[in-house]
Design a protein around this motif. Sequence first.
Motif, PDB file in Angstrom:
ATOM      1  N   LEU A  44      36.644  74.813  31.316  1.00 18.98           N
ATOM      2  CA  LEU A  44      36.203  73.454  30.968  1.00 18.98           C
ATOM      3  C   LEU A  44      36.851  73.042  29.650  1.00 18.98           C
ATOM      4  N   GLY A  45      37.516  71.901  29.654  1.00 19.94           N
ATOM      5  CA  GLY A  45      38.136  71.359  28.445  1.00 19.94           C
ATOM      6  C   GLY A  45      37.181  70.401  27.745  1.00 19.94           C
ATOM      7  N   LEU A  46      37.179  70.440  26.444  1.00 21.49           N
ATOM      8  CA  LEU A  46      36.176  69.703  25.674  1.00 21.49           C
ATOM      9  C   LEU A  46      36.804  68.599  24.830  1.00 21.49           C
ATOM     10  N   THR A 108      40.610  77.595  20.899  1.00 23.49           N
ATOM     11  CA  THR A 108      40.791  76.370  20.127  1.00 23.49           C
ATOM     12  C   THR A 108      42.234  76.303  19.630  1.00 23.49           C
ATOM     13  N   LYS A 109      42.546  75.164  18.981  1.00 22.79           N
ATOM     14  CA  LYS A 109      43.971  74.919  18.670  1.00 22.79           C
ATOM     15  C   LYS A 109      44.134  74.423  17.242  1.00 22.79           C
ATOM     16  N   VAL A 110      45.220  74.871  16.631  1.00 22.52           N
ATOM     17  CA  VAL A 110      45.590  74.341  15.322  1.00 22.52           C
ATOM     18  C   VAL A 110      46.442  73.090  15.567  1.00 22.52           C
ATOM     19  N   VAL A 171      50.420  78.874  22.776  1.00 23.45           N
ATOM     20  CA  VAL A 171      50.954  77.585  22.333  1.00 23.45           C
ATOM     21  C   VAL A 171      50.616  76.544  23.394  1.00 23.45           C
ATOM     22  N   SER A 172      50.963  75.306  23.093  1.00 25.16           N
ATOM     23  CA  SER A 172      50.699  74.229  24.043  1.00 25.16           C
ATOM     24  C   SER A 172      51.801  73.191  23.911  1.00 25.16           C
ATOM     25  N   ASN A 173      52.189  72.639  25.038  1.00 28.75           N
ATOM     26  CA  ASN A 173      53.222  71.591  25.054  1.00 28.75           C
ATOM     27  C   ASN A 173      54.561  72.101  24.507  1.00 28.75           C
ATOM     28  N   THR A 224      44.703  68.447  32.419  1.00 28.04           N
ATOM     29  CA  THR A 224      44.681  67.251  33.282  1.00 28.04           C
ATOM     30  C   THR A 224      44.912  67.636  34.755  1.00 28.04           C
ATOM     31  N   PRO A 225      44.208  68.674  35.238  1.00 22.95           N
ATOM     32  CA  PRO A 225      44.455  69.148  36.608  1.00 22.95           C
ATOM     33  C   PRO A 225      43.983  68.161  37.662  1.00 22.95           C
ATOM     34  N   LEU A 226      43.027  67.286  37.286  1.00 19.77           N
ATOM     35  CA  LEU A 226      42.483  66.337  38.265  1.00 19.77           C
ATOM     36  C   LEU A 226      43.095  64.948  38.095  1.00 19.77           C
ATOM     37  N   ARG A 228      42.879  62.956  35.724  1.00 16.74           N
ATOM     38  CA  ARG A 228      41.820  62.115  35.155  1.00 16.74           C
ATOM     39  C   ARG A 228      40.891  61.544  36.230  1.00 16.74           C
ATOM     40  N   GLY A 229      40.706  62.252  37.318  1.00 15.43           N
ATOM     41  CA  GLY A 229      39.767  61.826  38.363  1.00 15.43           C
ATOM     42  C   GLY A 229      40.477  61.306  39.613  1.00 15.43           C
ATOM     43  N   LEU A 230      41.751  60.929  39.485  1.00 11.85           N
ATOM     44  CA  LEU A 230      42.495  60.458  40.676  1.00 11.85           C
ATOM     45  C   LEU A 230      42.440  61.500  41.780  1.00 11.85           C
ATOM     46  N   GLU A 302      26.766  66.653  36.579  1.00  6.96           N
ATOM     47  CA  GLU A 302      27.033  66.613  38.029  1.00  6.96           C
ATOM     48  C   GLU A 302      28.506  66.895  38.324  1.00  6.96           C
ATOM     49  N   GLN A 303      29.375  66.480  37.413  1.00  5.30           N
ATOM     50  CA  GLN A 303      30.808  66.734  37.653  1.00  5.30           C
ATOM     51  C   GLN A 303      31.099  68.234  37.598  1.00  5.30           C
ATOM     52  N   ILE A 304      30.360  68.947  36.748  1.00  2.00           N
ATOM     53  CA  ILE A 304      30.526  70.415  36.704  1.00  2.00           C
ATOM     54  C   ILE A 304      30.172  70.988  38.077  1.00  2.00           C
TER      55      ILE A 304
HETATM   56  N1  LIG Z   1      46.910  70.727  24.966  1.00  2.62           N
HETATM   57  C1  LIG Z   1      46.918  69.420  25.076  1.00  2.62           C
HETATM   58  O1  LIG Z   1      47.757  68.705  24.487  1.00  2.62           O
HETATM   59  C2  LIG Z   1      45.883  68.784  25.965  1.00  2.62           C
HETATM   60  C3  LIG Z   1      46.014  67.434  26.336  1.00  2.62           C
HETATM   61  C4  LIG Z   1      45.047  66.898  27.183  1.00  2.62           C
HETATM   62  C5  LIG Z   1      43.983  67.689  27.628  1.00  2.62           C
HETATM   63  N2  LIG Z   1      43.874  68.980  27.208  1.00  2.62           N
HETATM   64  C6  LIG Z   1      42.732  69.835  27.621  1.00  2.62           C
HETATM   65  O2  LIG Z   1      42.539  69.741  29.025  1.00  2.62           O
HETATM   66  C7  LIG Z   1      41.210  69.310  29.289  1.00  2.62           C
HETATM   67  C8  LIG Z   1      41.161  68.521  30.563  1.00  2.62           C
HETATM   68  O3  LIG Z   1      42.000  67.373  30.462  1.00  2.62           O
HETATM   69  P1  LIG Z   1      41.626  66.030  31.202  1.00  2.62           P
HETATM   70  O4  LIG Z   1      40.267  65.548  30.767  1.00  2.62           O
HETATM   71  O5  LIG Z   1      42.788  65.133  31.047  1.00  2.62           O
HETATM   72  O6  LIG Z   1      41.536  66.599  32.709  1.00  2.62           O
HETATM   73  P2  LIG Z   1      41.122  66.124  34.138  1.00  2.62           P
HETATM   74  O7  LIG Z   1      40.270  67.227  34.654  1.00  2.62           O
HETATM   75  O8  LIG Z   1      42.329  65.735  34.910  1.00  2.62           O
HETATM   76  O9  LIG Z   1      40.266  64.808  33.947  1.00  2.62           O
HETATM   77  C9  LIG Z   1      38.924  64.878  33.550  1.00  2.62           C
HETATM   78  C10 LIG Z   1      38.224  63.587  33.958  1.00  2.62           C
HETATM   79  O10 LIG Z   1      38.202  63.467  35.375  1.00  2.62           O
HETATM   80  C11 LIG Z   1      37.000  62.914  35.783  1.00  2.62           C
HETATM   81  N3  LIG Z   1      36.275  63.883  36.617  1.00  2.62           N
HETATM   82  C12 LIG Z   1      36.102  65.216  36.384  1.00  2.62           C
HETATM   83  N4  LIG Z   1      35.318  65.742  37.334  1.00  2.62           N
HETATM   84  C13 LIG Z   1      34.998  64.729  38.174  1.00  2.62           C
HETATM   85  C14 LIG Z   1      34.206  64.647  39.338  1.00  2.62           C
HETATM   86  N5  LIG Z   1      33.575  65.713  39.826  1.00  2.62           N
HETATM   87  N6  LIG Z   1      34.100  63.441  39.960  1.00  2.62           N
HETATM   88  C15 LIG Z   1      34.733  62.350  39.475  1.00  2.62           C
HETATM   89  N7  LIG Z   1      35.470  62.355  38.358  1.00  2.62           N
HETATM   90  C16 LIG Z   1      35.615  63.548  37.717  1.00  2.62           C
HETATM   91  C17 LIG Z   1      36.166  62.636  34.541  1.00  2.62           C
HETATM   92  O11 LIG Z   1      36.396  61.294  34.137  1.00  2.62           O
HETATM   93  P3  LIG Z   1      35.204  60.418  33.425  1.00  2.62           P
HETATM   94  O12 LIG Z   1      34.866  61.158  32.186  1.00  2.62           O
HETATM   95  O13 LIG Z   1      35.886  59.102  33.192  1.00  2.62           O
HETATM   96  O14 LIG Z   1      34.070  60.378  34.413  1.00  2.62           O
HETATM   97  C18 LIG Z   1      36.756  63.609  33.554  1.00  2.62           C
HETATM   98  O15 LIG Z   1      36.594  63.224  32.209  1.00  2.62           O
HETATM   99  C19 LIG Z   1      40.812  68.520  28.031  1.00  2.62           C
HETATM  100  O16 LIG Z   1      39.418  68.396  27.883  1.00  2.62           O
HETATM  101  C20 LIG Z   1      41.439  69.376  26.956  1.00  2.62           C
HETATM  102  O17 LIG Z   1      40.613  70.500  26.702  1.00  2.62           O
HETATM  103  C21 LIG Z   1      44.824  69.545  26.410  1.00  2.62           C
END
Ligand SMILES: NC(=O)c1ccc[n+]([C@@H]2O[C@H](COP(=O)([O-])OP(=O)(O)OC[C@H]3O[C@@H](n4cnc5c(N)ncnc54)[C@H](OP(=O)(O)O)[C@@H]3O)[C@@H](O)[C@H]2O)c1
Length: 332
Positions: A44-46, A108-110, A171-173, A224-226, A228-230, A302-304
């Motif tokens: 879970l990403g925060l 966590t990340k610096v 590392v990241s990116n 961003t595996p989902l 952003r919900g798409l 619920e999304q969890i």
């Molecule tokens: N290293 C980096 O540079 C970097 C950059 C970006 C992200 N990250 C990490 O990756 C994590 C995940 O990234 P992300 O938030 O972009 O990922 P994501 O999983 O593609 O998108 C998450 C969003 O999808 C929606 N979602 C999740 N579960 C759902 C469900 N069951 N039904 C409907 N919609 C759902 C929610 O949108 P709503 O909140 O709008 O409902 C949620 O906020 C971040 O929290 C962070 O820890 C790292």
Amino acid sequence: MTPPKRAPVRKKPSRAPTPARPGGAPIETIPLAAGKKGHPALGLGLWGLGRWTPEDEARTKATIGRAYERGVRWFDSAEVYGSGRSERVLGEVLHRTATAGSDTFVVTKVSWEHLRPNQVRAALVGSLERLGRSSVDLYLVHAPDPHVPLAETMPVLEALWKEGKVGAIGVSNFSEEQLEEAARHLAETRLVVNQVRYNLFDRDEADPVRAYCRAHDILLEAYTPLARGLLHGRYLDGKRIPTEVRKFAHRLFEPDRLPEIVRRARDLRALASSAKVPLASIAFHWLRAQGAAPVFGASRPEQIDENLVAWSVRPPAGVLERADRIAQGVRA
Ligand SMILES: NC(=O)c1ccc[n+]([C@@H]2O[C@H](COP(=O)([O-])OP(=O)(O)OC[C@H]3O[C@@H](n4cnc5c(N)ncnc54)[C@H](OP(=O)(O)O)[C@@H]3O)[C@@H](O)[C@H]2O)c1
């Protein structure tokens, strides 16, 4: 190319039992090439848990709490998320659980703004204070800073690893060249993770580093595996896409790409429906088939639940292959 510093460890999911989780399969652990703990296969990403208002914070705590209850152990934060609030809230929630110190995998990340030697150490001290712990399991460089040589940053990370404040270093990116450069400045340990944006629609960051990471036993964490919900079927029926979703989803939601992405996502939804699996199962397990570990976001409990159900359903390989082609725009 920098040779691996230790014999490579194959990243096969272990069979070790993971915490009991009502209503779903356990989350396996992936052995890392260095470090004390195995790496959970799903996390879970925060970052975008809320807008950090008081109500959001209560919901965020409930969301993290639900994730822990349901067996999620990998929590991904960063000093920049919510300007430190993400780490503080995570620390507060995990402190309520008796075993959270030992059975969680806290990352966590610096920040890319803190990569000078004196800044790295101070950044970790701040993160540990907010998290309320004496060490993290994995510490990542959030992104490279072209103005700060990795020769300055990496030795400090290694010193923190030797002091036991950091269980492993990643590392990241990072591009392949940056991975090589970072590895060159670690003497006694090695890079174990590169966290990159990676999903069925968005492979630009991951594809160029996949082969290098595989060859050097660096686990790809997929953010961003989902999409952003798409990849949950959101926004496919004309619903307005909030500005912050557009803004932080890279190029997927930009007007020149969106209509085509929506068309492909609808085809993926139809595929999921005919295969009788959730669309998110395809999103997660396609990544898993590429050797990546997804770290998803969620803004409510619920999304969890839904995402863990999606994880527990394994689509057949043929469905994942078909999804791969659809996402790339190959029409039947
Ligand atoms: N290293 C980096 O540079 C970097 C950059 C970006 C992200 N990250 C990490 O990756 C994590 C995940 O990234 P992300 O938030 O972009 O990922 P994501 O999983 O593609 O998108 C998450 C969003 O999808 C929606 N979602 C999740 N579960 C759902 C469900 N069951 N039904 C409907 N919609 C759902 C929610 O949108 P709503 O909140 O709008 O409902 C949620 O906020 C971040 O929290 C962070 O820890 C790292």
